[in-house]
Scaffold this motif. Structure first.
Motif, PDB file in Angstrom:
ATOM      1  N   ALA A 152       0.814  -1.219   0.000  1.00 34.41           N
ATOM      2  CA  ALA A 152       0.000   0.000   0.000  1.00 34.41           C
ATOM      3  C   ALA A 152       0.850   1.274   0.000  1.00 34.41           C
ATOM      4  CB  ALA A 152      -0.928   0.007   1.213  1.00 34.41           C
ATOM      5  N   HIS A 153       2.077   1.166   0.502  1.00 38.62           N
ATOM      6  CA  HIS A 153       2.950   2.346   0.568  1.00 38.62           C
ATOM      7  C   HIS A 153       3.703   2.587  -0.736  1.00 38.62           C
ATOM      8  CE1 HIS A 153       5.660  -1.021   1.134  1.00 38.62           C
ATOM      9  NE2 HIS A 153       6.671  -0.222   0.834  1.00 38.62           N
ATOM     10  N   VAL A 154       3.671   1.623  -1.651  1.00 37.71           N
ATOM     11  CA  VAL A 154       4.454   1.726  -2.886  1.00 37.71           C
ATOM     12  C   VAL A 154       3.746   2.628  -3.892  1.00 37.71           C
ATOM     13  CG1 VAL A 154       5.473   0.460  -4.809  1.00 37.71           C
ATOM     14  CG2 VAL A 154       5.391  -0.581  -2.522  1.00 37.71           C
ATOM     15  N   ARG A 155       4.489   3.554  -4.464  1.00 39.20           N
ATOM     16  CA  ARG A 155       3.949   4.443  -5.476  1.00 39.20           C
ATOM     17  C   ARG A 155       4.544   4.081  -6.832  1.00 39.20           C
ATOM     18  NH1 ARG A 155       0.791   4.699  -2.286  1.00 39.20           N
ATOM     19  NH2 ARG A 155       0.148   6.408  -0.924  1.00 39.20           N
ATOM     20  N   VAL A 156       3.693   4.018  -7.837  1.00 34.74           N
ATOM     21  CA  VAL A 156       4.130   3.657  -9.185  1.00 34.74           C
ATOM     22  C   VAL A 156       4.075   4.874 -10.089  1.00 34.74           C
ATOM     23  CG1 VAL A 156       3.660   2.242 -11.220  1.00 34.74           C
ATOM     24  CG2 VAL A 156       3.309   1.280  -8.927  1.00 34.74           C
ATOM     25  N   VAL A 157       5.180   5.148 -10.747  1.00 35.83           N
ATOM     26  CA  VAL A 157       5.245   6.199 -11.762  1.00 35.83           C
ATOM     27  C   VAL A 157       5.439   5.518 -13.103  1.00 35.83           C
ATOM     28  CG1 VAL A 157       6.503   8.189 -12.655  1.00 35.83           C
ATOM     29  CG2 VAL A 157       6.198   7.915 -10.190  1.00 35.83           C
ATOM     30  N   ILE A 158       4.486   5.681 -13.986  1.00 39.83           N
ATOM     31  CA  ILE A 158       4.544   5.049 -15.302  1.00 39.83           C
ATOM     32  C   ILE A 158       5.466   5.840 -16.224  1.00 39.83           C
ATOM     33  CG2 ILE A 158       3.208   4.542 -17.388  1.00 39.83           C
ATOM     34  CD1 ILE A 158       2.673   2.587 -15.139  1.00 39.83           C
ATOM     35  N   LEU A 159       6.343   5.127 -16.894  1.00 40.83           N
ATOM     36  CA  LEU A 159       7.216   5.728 -17.896  1.00 40.83           C
ATOM     37  C   LEU A 159       6.681   5.346 -19.273  1.00 40.83           C
ATOM     38  CD1 LEU A 159      10.705   4.882 -16.358  1.00 40.83           C
ATOM     39  CD2 LEU A 159       9.527   7.078 -16.325  1.00 40.83           C
ATOM     40  N   THR A 160       6.458   6.330 -20.106  1.00 42.71           N
ATOM     41  CA  THR A 160       5.886   6.060 -21.419  1.00 42.71           C
ATOM     42  C   THR A 160       6.578   6.870 -22.501  1.00 42.71           C
ATOM     43  OG1 THR A 160       3.847   6.215 -22.738  1.00 42.71           O
ATOM     44  CG2 THR A 160       4.109   7.794 -20.967  1.00 42.71           C
ATOM     45  N   THR A 161       6.622   6.316 -23.679  1.00 44.22           N
ATOM     46  CA  THR A 161       7.209   7.022 -24.818  1.00 44.22           C
ATOM     47  C   THR A 161       6.321   8.182 -25.228  1.00 44.22           C
ATOM     48  OG1 THR A 161       8.178   4.950 -25.589  1.00 44.22           O
ATOM     49  CG2 THR A 161       8.091   6.758 -27.171  1.00 44.22           C
ATOM     50  N   PHE A 162       5.024   8.039 -24.963  1.00 40.87           N
ATOM     51  CA  PHE A 162       4.055   9.072 -25.332  1.00 40.87           C
ATOM     52  C   PHE A 162       3.600   9.810 -24.084  1.00 40.87           C
ATOM     53  CE2 PHE A 162       3.701   5.406 -28.131  1.00 40.87           C
ATOM     54  CZ  PHE A 162       3.995   5.996 -29.360  1.00 40.87           C
ATOM     55  N   GLU A 163       3.510  11.126 -24.172  1.00 42.79           N
ATOM     56  CA  GLU A 163       3.128  11.925 -23.017  1.00 42.79           C
ATOM     57  C   GLU A 163       1.730  11.577 -22.526  1.00 42.79           C
ATOM     58  OE1 GLU A 163       4.959  13.923 -21.237  1.00 42.79           O
ATOM     59  OE2 GLU A 163       6.691  13.544 -22.503  1.00 42.79           O
ATOM     60  N   VAL A 164       0.830  11.322 -23.458  1.00 41.85           N
ATOM     61  CA  VAL A 164      -0.535  10.960 -23.085  1.00 41.85           C
ATOM     62  C   VAL A 164      -1.003   9.860 -24.028  1.00 41.85           C
ATOM     63  CG1 VAL A 164      -2.915  11.750 -22.862  1.00 41.85           C
ATOM     64  CG2 VAL A 164      -1.046  13.312 -22.338  1.00 41.85           C
ATOM     65  N   ASP A 165      -1.437   8.743 -23.479  1.00 40.04           N
ATOM     66  CA  ASP A 165      -2.037   7.707 -24.311  1.00 40.04           C
ATOM     67  C   ASP A 165      -3.014   6.903 -23.465  1.00 40.04           C
ATOM     68  OD1 ASP A 165      -0.556   5.876 -22.847  1.00 40.04           O
ATOM     69  OD2 ASP A 165       0.939   5.570 -24.402  1.00 40.04           O
ATOM     70  N   ASP A 166      -3.765   6.052 -24.105  1.00 37.73           N
ATOM     71  CA  ASP A 166      -4.816   5.330 -23.411  1.00 37.73           C
ATOM     72  C   ASP A 166      -4.268   4.437 -22.306  1.00 37.73           C
ATOM     73  OD1 ASP A 166      -7.521   4.662 -23.036  1.00 37.73           O
ATOM     74  OD2 ASP A 166      -7.246   2.794 -24.132  1.00 37.73           O
ATOM     75  N   TYR A 167      -3.055   3.900 -22.503  1.00 37.52           N
ATOM     76  CA  TYR A 167      -2.457   3.063 -21.483  1.00 37.52           C
ATOM     77  C   TYR A 167      -2.217   3.843 -20.191  1.00 37.52           C
ATOM     78  CZ  TYR A 167      -1.561  -0.589 -24.944  1.00 37.52           C
ATOM     79  OH  TYR A 167      -1.708  -1.569 -25.888  1.00 37.52           O
ATOM     80  N   VAL A 168      -1.889   5.111 -20.327  1.00 37.83           N
ATOM     81  CA  VAL A 168      -1.641   5.935 -19.153  1.00 37.83           C
ATOM     82  C   VAL A 168      -2.901   6.052 -18.312  1.00 37.83           C
ATOM     83  CG1 VAL A 168      -1.094   8.262 -18.364  1.00 37.83           C
ATOM     84  CG2 VAL A 168       0.239   7.232 -20.203  1.00 37.83           C
ATOM     85  N   VAL A 169      -4.031   6.295 -18.961  1.00 46.05           N
ATOM     86  CA  VAL A 169      -5.299   6.408 -18.244  1.00 46.05           C
ATOM     87  C   VAL A 169      -5.624   5.094 -17.540  1.00 46.05           C
ATOM     88  CG1 VAL A 169      -7.757   6.864 -18.444  1.00 46.05           C
ATOM     89  CG2 VAL A 169      -6.137   8.129 -19.846  1.00 46.05           C
ATOM     90  N   GLN A 170      -5.417   3.990 -18.243  1.00 48.46           N
ATOM     91  CA  GLN A 170      -5.663   2.692 -17.629  1.00 48.46           C
ATOM     92  C   GLN A 170      -4.756   2.492 -16.414  1.00 48.46           C
ATOM     93  OE1 GLN A 170      -6.050  -0.743 -20.331  1.00 48.46           O
ATOM     94  NE2 GLN A 170      -6.005   0.712 -22.011  1.00 48.46           N
ATOM     95  N   SER A 171      -3.531   2.992 -16.509  1.00 49.26           N
ATOM     96  CA  SER A 171      -2.595   2.858 -15.400  1.00 49.26           C
ATOM     97  C   SER A 171      -3.052   3.653 -14.184  1.00 49.26           C
ATOM     98  CB  SER A 171      -1.199   3.336 -15.829  1.00 49.26           C
ATOM     99  OG  SER A 171      -0.715   2.548 -16.882  1.00 49.26           O
ATOM    100  N   LEU A 172      -3.560   4.852 -14.419  1.00 48.64           N
ATOM    101  CA  LEU A 172      -4.074   5.662 -13.315  1.00 48.64           C
ATOM    102  C   LEU A 172      -5.257   4.960 -12.663  1.00 48.64           C
ATOM    103  CD1 LEU A 172      -3.905   9.261 -14.814  1.00 48.64           C
ATOM    104  CD2 LEU A 172      -2.347   8.195 -13.180  1.00 48.64           C
TER     105      LEU A 172
END
Length: 227
Positions: free
Chosen positions: A77-97
């Motif tokens: 629960a304490h772990v924070r995930v920061v997604i690294l992506t080649t694209f600044e905004v894409d559908d995968y990012v939203v799914q990740s959030l």
């Protein structure tokens, strides 16, 4: 306090570059490297990571699945995930959030931006600038036509637990405003805003500010503007 960072990317050269950068900071250390999502989840647990820099596209278990697994594990629960992506905004990012990531960062970001992102995530804040938040909302969280059919009934019901002021603050958070900006808009102190944000997170089961943004839009509390 040293921030314990886990690197998850299938490109060894990129992991090496990130390691050199992170280890050069006095308040950070790399505690492990993973080449796929399954390994990232395992190492997050074994190495007591604080922040995982997660590549979204990896063979086998990808970053999205790994993020969901980390978010669903009470022991992490304490772990924070920061997604690294080649694209600044894409559908995968939203799914990740939606899966529980604290934010995202483009792989083309400057070194200082990456280091700042780690510190922001470790501090429990959402790694979403106002511009990024609005762009995210405009392009993906608003894929429907803005009618009631787009609302998530379960999300909407959970909003009933919020007070009127907490709803006001949530609307402002969804607009990408900082605590200081919200305080000025609502004519209250930043500490009061922070208290309302924390209470809203607790009541809605949100890990951080990023998830509050998603909940606000998916519940129908806030509707995207069509420019």
């Amino acid at each position: 306090m040293t921030i314990r960072v886990l690197l998850a990317d299938d490109q060894a050269l990129l992991r090496s570059a990130f390691r050199v950068l992170v280890d050069s900071e006095p308040d950070m250390e790399v505690v492990g490297e993973a080449s796929d999502g399954a390994e990232a989840v395992r190492l997050a647990r074994e190495r007591a990571a604080d922040v995982v820099l997660m590549d979204i596209r990896m063979p086998g278990t990808d970053g999205l699945a790994a993020t969901r697994m980390i978010s669903a594990d009470p022991a992490l629960a304490h772990v924070r995930v920061v997604i690294l992506t080649t694209f600044e905004v894409d559908d995968y990012v939203v799914q990740s959030l939606r899966a529980g990531a604290s934010g995202f960062l483009g792989k083309g970001s400057e070194p200082d931006e990456l280091l700042a992102a780690i510190r922001v995530a470790a501090g429990g804040e959402a790694l979403l600038s106002p511009a990024a938040t609005k762009g995210l909302i405009a392009r993906f969280l608003a894929q429907g036509d803005g009618t009631d059919d787009d609302r998530d009934p379960a999300r909407a019901e959970r909003l009933e637990a919020l007070t009127g002021r907490e709803r006001e603050v949530l609307v402002q958070v969804a607009g990408g405003h900082s605590n200081d900006e919200i305080a000025e808009r609502l004519e209250v102190s930043p500490l009061t805003v922070k208290t309302h944000v924390n209470r809203a997170m607790s009541k809605l089961g949100a890990r951080d500010r990023a998830q509050l943004v998603v909940i606000a839009y998916e519940s129908g509390l806030v509707r995207p503007r069509v420019e």
